[in-house]
Design an enzyme around this catalytic site. Structure first.
Site, mmCIF file in Angstrom:
data_model
loop_
_atom_site.group_PDB
_atom_site.id
_atom_site.type_symbol
_atom_site.label_atom_id
_atom_site.label_comp_id
_atom_site.label_asym_id
_atom_site.label_seq_id
_atom_site.Cartn_x
_atom_site.Cartn_y
_atom_site.Cartn_z
ATOM 1 C CG ASN A 1 -20.477 24.211 -36.280
ATOM 2 O OD1 ASN A 1 -21.297 24.394 -35.392
ATOM 3 N ND2 ASN A 1 -19.889 25.210 -36.926
ATOM 4 C CG HIS A 39 -12.463 20.913 -36.169
ATOM 5 N ND1 HIS A 39 -13.002 20.118 -37.170
ATOM 6 C CD2 HIS A 39 -12.784 22.195 -36.515
ATOM 7 C CE1 HIS A 39 -13.598 20.869 -38.069
ATOM 8 N NE2 HIS A 39 -13.492 22.136 -37.697
#
Length: 380
Positions: free
Chosen positions: A173, A186
């Site tokens: 995301n 990440h």
């Protein structure tokens, strides 16, 4: 690739993935962390025939910390983080606030029939793509992407072997608009104790297509898009990126290996190498979709400045066959990535309103052919 596994102060596993064999990872987590308590539950919805994860303990998770307090940066200059080393390439560790956990809290709520409840057993991991806080996945080199791909593949293999795990989901995301609470580049990996509703629908659709045609629906989908060409964004020897004919999102691209495989473990070396370069190209095109069109004389290009300050929010989701796929139950599924943004134009987002949220009927504001054309034409 060198893999080094260690433990954080509260017992969670952390794994370093390095491209060099001579790297030593010996730093210890010196934080006085309390033991974690996970209250996850799985509650069955008999009306929709699906499981819902209840994770009430996650309300206190880290939320938009300043850059100098980022828990995903390396531990350096006297500040301790989730990663004990002063630098790293790729790191995977157990989430401190997991939706699913290997040893969840025992279920205490009673569930009279037809309701069913059980502990939220599974595993949730964080994948840090780089130690550079200000970077993005699109800023990685092909070699760095290769290391991330190796980490995804290794975790798919390791997590698939855990008792009770039925499906592995690797995803990223990106962007506050998506709901991301940590700006550091990440992603995450979920090891579910059930096959997800989206995958169950794919399995049912693939089985029905096989009965009607005798062929695989994913292979037919890819062949049709390649033959038509209007929605193909990028095409290589081993991968094809296309906007699907019935795209749900304003800008949505599916990335398929040209050879059908079940999961990340089945990719060969040539497919892995081409993925890195093609995926980086695709991400760069996404980042330029909503950037300024013309540079200002005498200044840094607004296109470049906008890319750093206002990167396109997106979700990148790997779809893999279930862990225990068998003929008639998941073996028809093809590994692929779905990349999409909720931004529909400059300054405007695509919100899931009544039809989408209430009835699962998507209404797309951008024609798939126009989305593909824009992605093909955008230049770095």
């Amino acid at each position: 690739m060198k893999k080094t596994s260690t433990r954080l102060a509260d017992g969670r596993e952390l794994i370093y993935y390095d491209s060099r064999d001579d790297v030593s990872r010996t730093a210890r987590d010196r934080r006085p962390l309390p033991s974690t308590e996970t209250l996850s539950e799985l509650r069955y919805d008999p009306v929709l025939d699906e499981w819902v994860v209840i994770a009430a303990h996650r309300q206190g998770r880290t939320y938009h910390p300043p850059a100098d307090e980022c828990p995903l940066c390396p531990s350096r200059d006297g500040r301790l983080s989730e990663i004990p080393e002063a630098d790293y390439e790729v790191v995977v560790f157990e989430n401190r606030f997991p939706s699913l956990a290997a040893h969840p809290h025992p279920v205490e709520v009673q569930a009279p029939a037809p309701q069913t409840i059980r502990p939220g057993a599974g595993r949730c991991e964080v994948v840090c793509f780089t130690s550079d806080h200000d970077a993005s996945f699109a800023d990685l080199t092909p070699a760095q992407v290769g290391t991330v791909l190796e980490a995804w593949t290794d975790r798919t293999a390791e997590l698939s072997a855990l008792p009770g795990v039925e499906q592995i989901f690797c995803f990223e995301n990106r962007g506050a608009e998506i709901g991301v609470t940590l700006a550091h580049p990440h992603g995450q990996i979920y090891a579910y104790p059930f096959v997800t509703p989206r995958t169950e629908r794919m399995i049912a659709a693939a089985a029905a297509h096989r009965r009607r045609t005798g062929r695989n629906v994913f292979e037919d989908q890819l062949a049709a898009e390649r033959a038509d060409g209007r929605r193909v964004v990028l095409s290589g020897e081993h991968w094809t990126a296309f906007v699907p004919f019935a795209a749900h999102w304003p800008y949505e691209v599916h990335l398929y290996p040209n050879r059908r495989v079940a999961d990340l473990r089945a990719l060969n070396d040539a497919e892995r190498a081409e993925f890195a370069t093609l995926y980086l190209d695709l991400l760069n095109r996404f980042d330029l979709l909503f950037a300024a069109e013309e540079p200002v004389p005498g200044r840094e290009s607004p296109r470049r400045a906008d890319r750093r300050a206002n990167r396109t929010p997106y979700i990148a989701a790997w779809h893999q066959a279930p862990v225990r796929h068998t003929p008639g139950n998941g073996s028809e599924l093809a590994l692929h990535m779905e990349l999409f943004t909720i931004r529909r134009t400059v300054g405007k987002l695509k919100f899931l309103a009544g039809s989408e949220s209430g009835m699962d009927v998507f209404i797309n504001d951008v024609a798939p052919e126009d989305a593909a054309r824009r992605l093909r034409e955008v230049k770095r």
